[in-house]
Scaffold this active site. Structure first.
Site, PDB file in Angstrom:
ATOM      1  N   LYS A 165       0.843  -1.198   0.000  1.00  0.00           N
ATOM      2  CA  LYS A 165       0.000   0.000   0.000  1.00  0.00           C
ATOM      3  C   LYS A 165       0.880   1.251   0.000  1.00  0.00           C
ATOM      4  CE  LYS A 165      -3.678  -2.545   2.177  1.00  0.00           C
ATOM      5  NZ  LYS A 165      -4.250  -3.088   3.407  1.00  0.00           N
ATOM      6  N   GLN A 169      -5.229  -2.228   9.500  1.00  0.00           N
ATOM      7  CA  GLN A 169      -4.771  -3.437   8.816  1.00  0.00           C
ATOM      8  C   GLN A 169      -5.296  -4.677   9.548  1.00  0.00           C
ATOM      9  OE1 GLN A 169      -3.077  -3.481   5.829  1.00  0.00           O
ATOM     10  NE2 GLN A 169      -3.505  -5.671   5.901  1.00  0.00           N
ATOM     11  N   ASP A 179     -11.536   1.516   3.591  1.00  0.00           N
ATOM     12  CA  ASP A 179     -11.658   0.068   3.401  1.00  0.00           C
ATOM     13  C   ASP A 179     -13.112  -0.322   3.153  1.00  0.00           C
ATOM     14  OD1 ASP A 179      -9.495  -1.586   3.199  1.00  0.00           O
ATOM     15  OD2 ASP A 179      -9.179  -1.807   5.352  1.00  0.00           O
TER      16      ASP A 179
END
Ligand code: NAD
Length: 288
Positions: free
Chosen positions: A54, A98, A121
């Site tokens: 990322k 994460q 997300d």
């Protein structure tokens, strides 16, 4: 004959290239670039690798990128406190936790503390609820990336019989909602599904994400099926990454298929960059 392999790597590259140009223009106009804040907890090796990917992508397009790392055992309220600060921080348009989190942390509690407009997300109940209600806002990255792939290959989804194998919050469930939104007749299957083979046999499109190498093979699929392989598995004794599909056995029967690596994976990162830009462009006033 046209290739049956859906080239996620190439499509993701184009998306990233376009975002890079947009960021270039944003900066040229004197504005700050979009920013992504990433929080991770513990020492999961795969998480480290995914964060690195990322970061590389964010650097490529010119985003601000910063990570916050907490040791395993950190009090959950300390993490939520940081999220609340980042919710108000004008330098960050996206906040990402994460996953997976260590077992002692209730992931939902953390995810729900992210402002929905910074939830790049797409896992916040607000964003999932919007997808359920056919008013998608920030959409979960992997399913969104898969829909983008299918669109880029001009695959008409309307009326297709689709089976999603795997029903997790990050892959299977939002995937089924995306397919429903695209006009598919969608079945979600999981570890307790009794007649999986029958669902697979009548499917025009199968999306599989269960984490089991070679699970789907040619015996069960019909001719012309489209297969999207979300699985990422490292074979023991080999450094090779494989998906959930026995690629070479199904290949003669499929009309399209995503490879692993180079299919869905790069699209997940590309969708994250798209979501961050979307959050940036909306320029909302963030309030608690
Ligand atoms: P998970 O463990 O949270 O969920 C797995 C799902 O598979 C569950 O719903 C379970 O019921 C189902 N399942 C397990 N065994 C099954 C069986 N025999 N038959 C039918 N269903 C079964 O996993 P996850 O986080 O959703 O990830 C799944 C896979 O997708 C993993 O390999 C992961 O690495 C990969 N993944 C890839 C990407 C990407 O960008 N390519 C993104 C996320 C996850």
């Amino acid at each position: 004959m046209l290739s049956k392999i859906i080239d996620g790597k190439k499509i993701a590259k184009n998306i990233i290239h376009n975002i890079k140009n947009k960021v270039h223009n944003i900066i040229k106009k004197g504005h700050r670039p979009p920013g992504l804040a990433v929080i991770w907890v513990g020492k999961n090796k795969s998480s480290q690798l995914y964060i690195q990917k990322k970061q590389i992508a964010c650097n490529k397009v010119g985003y601000i990128f910063k990570t916050w790392h907490f040791q395993e055992g950190t009090d959950i309220f300390k993490i939520i406190k940081l999220i609340k600060i980042l919710n108000k921080d004008k330098n960050y348009d996206g906040i990402l936790i994460q996953l997976p989190l260590p077992k002692y942390i209730e992931a939902n509690q953390i995810i729900e503390s992210i402002h929905p407009k910074k939830d790049v997300d797409g896992f916040h109940p607000y964003n999932i609820g919007c997808l359920v209600q056919k008013i998608p806002k920030l959409r979960p990255c992997t399913p969104k990336g898969i829909i983008t792939l299918l669109e880029k290959y001009n695959i008409n989804l309307k009326g297709l019989n689709t089976t999603v194998i795997g029903a997790s919050n990050i892959v299977g469930r939002p995937m089924a909602l995306e397919l429903l939104l695209s006009g598919c007749t969608t079945t979600i299957t999981h570890r307790f599904t009794k007649n999986l083979k029958e669902h697979i046999k009548k499917s025009d499109l199968i999306v599989i994400g269960i984490g089991k190498p070679n699970f789907l093979h040619q015996k069960n699929i019909k001719n012309g099926t489209i297969i999207i392989d979300v699985g990422i598995n490292t074979l023991p004794n080999e450094k090779k990454i494989v998906g959930d599909v026995d690629f070479y056995s199904v290949y003669p029967k499929v009309s399209y298929i995503t490879p692993v690596p180079g299919g869905v994976g790069p699209m997940t990162v590309a969708s994250l960059l798209e979501n961050t830009l979307e959050a940036y462009e909306k320029k909302h006033q963030y309030e608690d």
